[in-house]
Write a protein that holds these residues in place. Structure first.
Motif, short mmCIF file in Angstrom:
data_model
loop_
_atom_site.label_atom_id
_atom_site.label_comp_id
_atom_site.label_asym_id
_atom_site.label_seq_id
_atom_site.Cartn_x
_atom_site.Cartn_y
_atom_site.Cartn_z
N ARG A 187 -4.65 -2.73 -4.71
CA ARG A 187 -3.38 -1.92 -4.92
C ARG A 187 -3.81 -1.70 -6.35
O ARG A 187 -3.94 -0.23 -6.37
CB ARG A 187 -1.94 -2.38 -4.90
CG ARG A 187 -0.83 -1.69 -5.33
CD ARG A 187 -0.05 -0.55 -4.22
NE ARG A 187 0.61 -0.41 -5.03
CZ ARG A 187 0.85 0.81 -4.99
NH1 ARG A 187 -0.15 2.14 -4.28
NH2 ARG A 187 2.26 1.85 -4.94
N THR A 247 -0.71 -5.58 1.04
CA THR A 247 -2.67 -5.91 -0.13
C THR A 247 -2.47 -6.54 -0.85
O THR A 247 -1.17 -7.48 -0.91
CB THR A 247 -2.57 -3.86 -0.39
OG1 THR A 247 -3.75 -4.04 -1.29
CG2 THR A 247 -1.80 -2.90 -1.31
N THR A 294 0.77 -1.04 -0.03
CA THR A 294 -0.31 -0.20 -0.40
C THR A 294 0.67 1.11 -0.13
O THR A 294 1.87 0.95 0.68
CB THR A 294 -0.90 0.11 1.50
OG1 THR A 294 -0.05 0.20 2.13
CG2 THR A 294 -1.47 -1.20 1.23
#
Length: 187
Positions: free
Chosen positions: A146, A141, A135
């Motif tokens: 993303r 993530t 992130t």
């Protein structure tokens, strides 16, 4: 490459991003942490991946933003002011399918001529993986989250939004290839 290069990369990135762009520096640190985790699939190239991950967004530093295209600005800075190793500079210049964004900006020929893409697909994919699974604040993530975050931040109609939408299938494929390589490694 070795730990000296990794330490140098950290000092340079922190000097350029730490005070001016702390959130970008947090992202770069997170990408570097991911690189340290996945480097095992690269063997001797692991330190090159970590250094590139640390420096991949250095071109966002306000004093370096000559073209406004951070991969190109960062690569030129590393080459011209630090005489950085060519493979490192080329990774920074081409990280996360930068050629597609360069095309959106009318800079594709310039980027490709000055910094040709490395012919090391796993290394290139590994940097994409690290960048696109981290992130803006440096946390883990998924690549889908993303891409959605980038579109949300920049808008689907802007240069970055158009680029990331075009690049998404390639990003997802790169992440899949790295995950397969990681799964094939003994623990």
């Amino acid at each position: 490459m070795d730990e000296v290069m990794v330490d140098w990369a950290r000092r340079v990135a922190e000097a350029e991003l730490g005070g001016a762009l702390p959130r970008r520096w947090a992202h770069s640190q997170g990408v570097a942490a991911r690189a340290a985790e996945v480097g095992r699939i690269l063997g001797r190239e692991a330190d090159l991946l970590i250094a590139a991950a640390t420096l991949h967004d250095v071109g966002y530093a306000p004093r370096l933003a000559a073209t406004g295209f951070h991969p190109l600005d960062g690569a030129r800075f590393l080459r011209d002011q630090h005489s950085a190793e060519e493979r490192l500079v080329r990774l920074v210049a081409n990280h996360s399918f930068a050629l597609l964004e360069a095309e959106e900006r009318g800079l594709r020929e310039e980027l490709a001529a000055e910094f040709p893409l490395l012919e090391d697909p796993l290394l290139v994919d590994a940097l994409v993986y690290c960048d696109m699974t981290t992130t803006p604040d440096g946390h883990r993530t998924t690549e889908q989250e993303r891409v959605a975050e980038i579109v949300g931040r920049y808008g689907a109609d802007g240069v970055v939004g158009r680029f990331i939408c075009r690049a998404a299938p390639e990003i997802f494929a790169a992440v899949e290839r790295v995950e397969a390589a990681l799964a094939a490694q003994p623990r």
